[in-house]
Design a protein around this motif. Structure first.
Motif, short mmCIF file in Angstrom:
data_model
loop_
_atom_site.label_atom_id
_atom_site.label_comp_id
_atom_site.label_asym_id
_atom_site.label_seq_id
_atom_site.Cartn_x
_atom_site.Cartn_y
_atom_site.Cartn_z
N GLU A 272 0.81 -1.22 0.00
CA GLU A 272 0.00 0.00 0.00
C GLU A 272 0.84 1.27 0.00
O GLU A 272 0.35 2.35 -0.34
CB GLU A 272 -0.92 0.01 1.23
CG GLU A 272 -1.89 -1.16 1.29
CD GLU A 272 -2.69 -1.16 2.57
OE1 GLU A 272 -2.75 -0.10 3.24
OE2 GLU A 272 -3.27 -2.21 2.93
N CYS A 273 2.12 1.12 0.37
CA CYS A 273 2.99 2.26 0.64
C CYS A 273 3.02 3.28 -0.50
O CYS A 273 2.91 4.48 -0.27
CB CYS A 273 4.40 1.75 0.94
SG CYS A 273 5.61 3.04 1.27
N ARG A 274 3.17 2.80 -1.72
CA ARG A 274 3.38 3.71 -2.85
C ARG A 274 2.10 4.04 -3.60
O ARG A 274 2.14 4.80 -4.58
CB ARG A 274 4.39 3.10 -3.82
CG ARG A 274 5.69 2.65 -3.20
CD ARG A 274 6.52 3.79 -2.68
NE ARG A 274 7.14 4.55 -3.75
CZ ARG A 274 8.15 5.39 -3.57
NH1 ARG A 274 8.64 5.57 -2.37
NH2 ARG A 274 8.66 6.07 -4.58
N LEU A 275 0.97 3.48 -3.18
CA LEU A 275 -0.29 3.75 -3.87
C LEU A 275 -0.96 5.00 -3.31
O LEU A 275 -0.80 5.34 -2.14
CB LEU A 275 -1.25 2.56 -3.73
CG LEU A 275 -0.82 1.24 -4.39
CD1 LEU A 275 -1.86 0.16 -4.09
CD2 LEU A 275 -0.65 1.41 -5.89
N THR A 276 -1.75 5.66 -4.13
CA THR A 276 -2.48 6.86 -3.69
C THR A 276 -3.76 6.42 -2.96
O THR A 276 -4.88 6.66 -3.42
CB THR A 276 -2.83 7.76 -4.89
OG1 THR A 276 -3.46 6.94 -5.90
CG2 THR A 276 -1.61 8.42 -5.45
N ILE A 277 -3.57 5.80 -1.80
CA ILE A 277 -4.73 5.27 -1.07
C ILE A 277 -5.58 6.37 -0.47
O ILE A 277 -6.70 6.12 -0.01
CB ILE A 277 -4.30 4.28 0.03
CG1 ILE A 277 -3.38 4.96 1.05
CG2 ILE A 277 -3.63 3.06 -0.56
CD1 ILE A 277 -3.10 4.10 2.27
N ASP A 278 -5.07 7.62 -0.45
CA ASP A 278 -5.89 8.71 0.05
C ASP A 278 -7.07 9.00 -0.88
O ASP A 278 -7.97 9.78 -0.53
CB ASP A 278 -5.07 9.98 0.29
CG ASP A 278 -4.05 10.25 -0.80
OD1 ASP A 278 -3.82 9.36 -1.63
OD2 ASP A 278 -3.48 11.35 -0.81
#
Length: 585
Positions: A272-278
């Motif tokens: 999840e670290c590099r994904l735009t989960i916001d």
């Protein structure tokens, strides 16, 4: 995602989609449309650029910390050094300097153990040059001073959250748990019926069970923080950060209360670290977290069984499987097979959620290393996206808000529980709703404790939670509308059937049989006057509710204002002693 759904409506044959009868066939149909997949590629969660490490920002925070340190404002300096560590790139000079400076502040605050740990971290990052040799000498001197002053150490476990954690361990050790449903105590069991589904009932009762009796203690299988809590709470245990933080080595978004929590998170945060989960709301993020935390190896191993479930998606299949083995809180299968209410959803609802599932699933597959198999094979892509679609339907009906009690010293009556995240709990999800519940939930981090809110006199009485619609505070029509929109059922609890009045119209006293207690009146007045409650006050409220229940066992009608006040006072006391708490002036 809404705009994508509008565009997809012009591509997808809605009648053909409507003919799909399960989650697997819905995703299969969407991903078989090449034009839709091409459109989808433009909307994937790409690599985030907002929460990257930055040497310049780290240095700026460290310099602010130095100014505060020079002014002998150690607490402010500690805040700035924490942020310097958060922004410092891995294995960098900035990170070494930030650890070294934080150790000096912790030393001044007499947290010698924490200071010595930061000294070691700073030493491990030093290079072999003249400047670092001087820093090495200073750090080693500080380490010796930490050891010398060890006897004067200020303990870090005297804060409220650690006290509550200790209480939790004590509570667990005092319980006897259900063999088949290990999160339940022996005072509860699971029954199944056509009209109630799986539900929780009282069990093994030899005498009146009083308010406060513990029914369940359970960890969340998966949990997420709200964005508002990303920088104040640990992303693994959901406890508020105290004194120091640890940061993800690759991003500034995820912070932790300990190295142990950081290491536990690697299983899911690495993807999840590099994904735009916001870009995701809390239920979408929780659906993603369920997949990343479970891991591809387990999902791959159980692919055939889970695919068969996704294709059938029948209530009978769920009930039959749950009878065959111990129902563990940490078994993904139990989470997957929670109710989705798919058959009650509109085609538009299913279409929207199917598109969301494809975006989340393909983002995970294409932009991370979660599954190399799925990157190359369409059937694995369908499988992962179908799992996510199932979760996107079940989570709004089964996930729970996780809260923290904010106590305001200067205005105690404004103290309240604030949502900090959401979690999915295998056994807690089996409690049905009532607008007049007989259990109450408290959260310590991501662990939930369920207690009786009113007395239970016999076995096989259903234990009922509340889904945010209390009869005392919300009109029936408003309750019914909210419950139908989110949970897809028409509430048939006693307050709804008998149309109980709101609090303002409740009878005075405790009900038809008025019960009085001087101790209760005095404790309630202290609470209303803003005094912080004591354990003795909690016991007084508990005993008064039990006294009312015992003397009014035959009276199942609506209780009065005083009884309602006693329950609310009891809830507030539980928040003080058995809930994650943050104290503000």
């Amino acid at each position: 995602m809404q705009s994508l759904a509008n565009l997809a409506s012009n591509i997808i044959d809605r009648e053909a989609f409507a003919s799909c009868t399960n989650d697997f066939s819905r995703i299969s149909y969407l991903l078989s449309c090449s034009e839709f997949v091409s459109l989808l590629q433009k909307s994937l969660l790409d690599e985030q650029t907002t929460y990257l490490k930055c040497s310049k920002t780290s240095t700026e925070y460290r310099e602010k910390g130095n100014e505060a340190y020079a002014s002998h404002n150690n607490n402010l300096a500690l805040t700035f050094y924490n942020q310097a560590i958060r922004y410092a790139p891995s294995y960098s000079r900035e990170l070494s300097l930030a650890y070294g400076n934080r150790s000096a502040t912790l030393f001044n605050l007499k947290y010698y153990y924490l200071a010595s740990q930061d000294v070691h971290r700073g030493l491990n990052l030093l290079s072999l040059n003249e400047e670092d040799d001087k820093r090495r000498e200073r750090l080693e001197q500080r380490l010796q001073q930490c050891l010398k002053n060890k006897s004067e150490e200020i303990q870090t476990n005297d804060n409220e959250n650690n006290r509550v954690e200790n209480e939790l361990e004590q509570l667990k050790s005092n319980q006897t748990f259900n063999v088949n449903y290990p999160s339940l105590t022996t005072y509860a069991d699971i029954h199944t019926s056509l009209d109630r589904g799986r539900h929780v009932v009282s069990a093994n009762i030899s005498s009146l069970l009083k308010p406060g009796t513990i029914i369940l203690i359970e960890q969340a299988y998966a949990s997420v923080l709200l964005p508002s809590a990303w920088l104040t709470h640990c992303h693994t245990c959901l406890r508020r950060l105290h004194l120091i933080l640890f940061s993800c080595s690759q991003c500034t978004r995820a912070v932790y209360c300990s190295l142990d929590c950081l290491q536990q998170s690697i299983v899911w945060h690495a993807f999840e670290c590099r994904l735009t989960i916001d870009r995701l709301d809390k239920m979408q993020l929780l659906a993603l977290r369920l997949i990343t935390k479970t891991g591809w190896q387990y999902l791959y191993k159980n692919k055939l069984e889970f695919e068969n479930y996704l294709k059938q998606n029948s209530t009978e299949y769920q009930i039959e499987n749950h009878k065959q083995k111990i129902y563990e809180w940490n078994n993904y299968e139990n989470i997957l097979k929670l109710e989705t209410n798919s058959h009650k959803r509109t085609i538009d609802d299913l279409f929207q959620r199917s598109i969301q599932a494809c975006i989340i699933g393909l983002s995970l597959i294409n932009n991370t290393s979660f599954s190399r198999d799925a990157y190359e094979k369409i059937d694995y892509q369908i499988y992962i996206c179908s799992l996510i679609l199932s979760h996107l339907q079940s989570l709004p009906c089964n996930a729970h808000e996780i809260s923290e009690f904010i106590y305001h010293r200067l205005s105690p009556l404004s103290s309240s529980c604030i949502e900090i995240g959401a979690g999915i709990y295998a056994t807690l999800s089996l409690f049905n709703h009532s607008c007049n519940p007989n259990v109450i939930r408290n959260f310590i981090g991501k662990t939930v404790i369920v207690r009786l809110l009113s007395s239970i006199s016999s076995n096989n009485i259903e234990l009922l939670d509340n889904y945010g619609c209390l009869s005392a505070t919300m009109d029936k029509n408003e309750r019914q509308k909210k419950l139908d929109e989110q949970y897809h059922f028409e509430c048939q609890c006693q307050p709804c059937i008998e149309q109980w009045p709101n609090y303002d119209q409740l009878p005075e006293g405790t009900g038809e049989k008025n019960i009085t207690s001087k101790k209760f009146d005095e404790a309630f007045k202290r609470l209303i006057d803003g005094e912080r409650p004591s354990i003795n006050d909690l016991n007084i409220f508990e005993e008064f509710i039990a006294q009312c229940d015992e003397q009014m066992q035959e009276n199942k009608n609506v209780k009065g204002k005083v009884y309602n006040n006693a329950q609310e006072a009891y809830k507030q006391c539980l928040n003080f002693f058995y809930h994650s708490i943050h104290i503000e002036d």
